[in-house]
Write an enzyme that holds these catalytic residues in place. Structure first.
Site, PDB file in Angstrom:
ATOM      1  N   ASN A  50       0.799  -1.235   0.000  1.00 54.55           N
ATOM      2  CA  ASN A  50       0.000   0.000   0.000  1.00 54.55           C
ATOM      3  C   ASN A  50       0.828   1.278   0.000  1.00 54.55           C
ATOM      4  O   ASN A  50       0.397   2.309   0.460  1.00 54.55           O
ATOM      5  CB  ASN A  50      -1.012   0.004   1.150  1.00 54.55           C
ATOM      6  N   GLU A 114      13.212   5.553  11.422  1.00 63.11           N
ATOM      7  CA  GLU A 114      14.664   5.436  11.418  1.00 63.11           C
ATOM      8  C   GLU A 114      15.051   4.579  10.216  1.00 63.11           C
ATOM      9  O   GLU A 114      14.352   3.611   9.905  1.00 63.11           O
ATOM     10  CB  GLU A 114      15.148   4.755  12.702  1.00 63.11           C
ATOM     11  N   ASP A 161       1.982 -10.315   9.779  1.00 61.51           N
ATOM     12  CA  ASP A 161       2.684 -10.260   8.488  1.00 61.51           C
ATOM     13  C   ASP A 161       4.191 -10.428   8.709  1.00 61.51           C
ATOM     14  O   ASP A 161       4.998  -9.743   8.089  1.00 61.51           O
ATOM     15  CB  ASP A 161       2.374  -8.929   7.794  1.00 61.51           C
TER      16      ASP A 161
END
Ligand code: I85
Length: 374
Positions: A50, A114, A161
């Site tokens: 996405n 980061e 995920d």
């Protein structure tokens, strides 16, 4: 001999009990344009489903960061909210800033993270050259991934995920840390706290309200099993033999738990490691070990140092770079299938719960229930 002050109880102690400890910093989304603060480059660090991740530089410090761009929607807001909440964990890629900007008239959420300069976990193992990768190092890697999952599960968040592309190193140095990213599928499950609202009568809470949590977390444990298997040999426990990312044959083998520890890669691997993989790759989600059991397993938390058995992993990964692309695709598909399937388990139990017979029984139980002390 010095006299110790006796502990005194005062109103401050009492007030401490009433004030919720401030553990989560509030997220302040910035509304100014990101380019005020950062130089945004065209350098793509990765492509998520996405949105892409770009290299950016902080104008004031010159430091490099990673920018993930999402179109504003409820899912994107949930991702930002959950990721921010867990950003303090040393095993998770930290969020630095979040912006809400317009891009071609569309509202966007911009996540500044980061920058993980070391790239993906398995690319580093592949690039090792002659320096062999050992069982002890594999255990250290699994320990740090386990650390991230333990942190998440302890506050009732399932990542859902966990796959090789979402595990990134802070640098290319030997002391680099491995961190987990992408909270696009993360899900917060029902907790006892969220049940302590007027909406629920906690003593009679239906099992399906508490139930699905177990499956979401066990999805992460299955991923841990697949990653551990690949770390120890360089190929996945389940794969389709031809073409398609996920074949009927592969799905059947996953469902039946049909995988092996083939020679020569697995000959010298310890029995403890194999046993832990078996506990993680249990077909039945309720039978899979939990993250607390995982981090206390002797292969993860050994009483003596693990053997530095050299593994075949770097060689196998090196021999088939195209095959590796396929492996990543297969894992993405398998995770998607699992998320959908576990959602269906949840729906089935809700159907069950509206079954008139069950409702009647529950009513009966309600009338005869005895309060149980915790
Ligand atoms: N740095 N899944 C695959 C990347 N630093 N990457 C992905 N979802 C995310 C990209 C597509 C993960 O949420 C992703 C997300 C966040 C990052 C991310 C965060 C922080 C990085 C999608 C790098 C990087 C930086 C410098 C060098 C290198 C990589 O990816 C390399 F070594 F590879 F050249």
């Amino acid at each position: 001999m010095s006299l110790q002050e006796p502990p005194s109880v005062n109103s401050a102690h009492f007030l401490q009990l009433l004030v919720k400890p401030v553990t989560n910093r509030a997220l302040r989304t910035k509304l100014n344009v990101i380019t005020d603060d950062y130089t945004v480059t065209n350098q793509v660090l990765g492509m998520g489903i996405n949105g892409k991740v770009l290299e950016i530089f902080h104008r004031e410090s010159g430091e490099k960061y990673a920018l993930k761009m999402l179109q504003d929607c409820s899912e994107a807001r949930r991702e930002v909210e959950l990721h921010w909440k867990v950003s303090t964990c040393p095993h998770i890629v930290p969020i630095v800033d979040v912006y809400e900007n317009l891009n071609h008239d569309k509202k966007c959420l911009l996540i500044v993270m980061e920058c993980m300069d070391g790239g993906e976990l398995f690319s580093q193992i592949q690039d090792r050259g002659n320096h062999a990768f050992t069982e002890r190092e594999a255990s250290d890697i699994m320990k740090s991934i386990g650390g991230a999952i333990h942190f998440l599960h302890s506050i009732n968040i399932a990542h859902r995920d966990i796959k090789p592309e979402n595990l990134l190193y802070t640098s290319k140095r030997p002391d680099a840390l491995l961190k987990l990213t992408d909270f696009g599928f993360a899900k917060e499950s029902t907790t006892l706290n969220s049940l302590a609202t007027p909406c629920f009568t906690p003593y009679y809470v239906a099992p399906e309200v508490l139930g699905p949590e177990k499956y979401d977390k066990s999805c992460d444990m299955w991923s841990l099993g697949v990653i551990m298997y690949i770390l120890l040999c360089g190929y996945p426990p389940f794969f389709s033999y031809h073409g398609l990312a996920i074949s009927p044959g592969m799905k059947r083998r996953i469902c039946r738990g049909q995988y092996e520890f083939p020679k020569p890669e697995w000959c010298d691997v310890s029995e403890e490691a194999k046993q832990l993989i078996c506990n993680l790759l249990q077909t039945e989600p309720t039978q899979r070990i939990t993250i607390s059991e995982f981090i206390n397993h002797p292969w993860i938390n050994p009483s003596q140092e693990l053997p530095q058995t050299p593994l075949h992993t770097s060689r196998v990964l090196h021999e088939g770079p195209e095959a590796w692309e396929k492996v990543k695709e297969e894992m993405t598909n398998a995770l998607q299938t699992m998320r959908v399937d576990y959602e269906q388990i949840k729906i089935k139990t809700i159907e069950e719960s509206t079954n008139p017979l069950l409702l009647k029984r529950r009513q009966k139980n309600k009338n005869t229930a005895v309060q149980h002390p915790d």
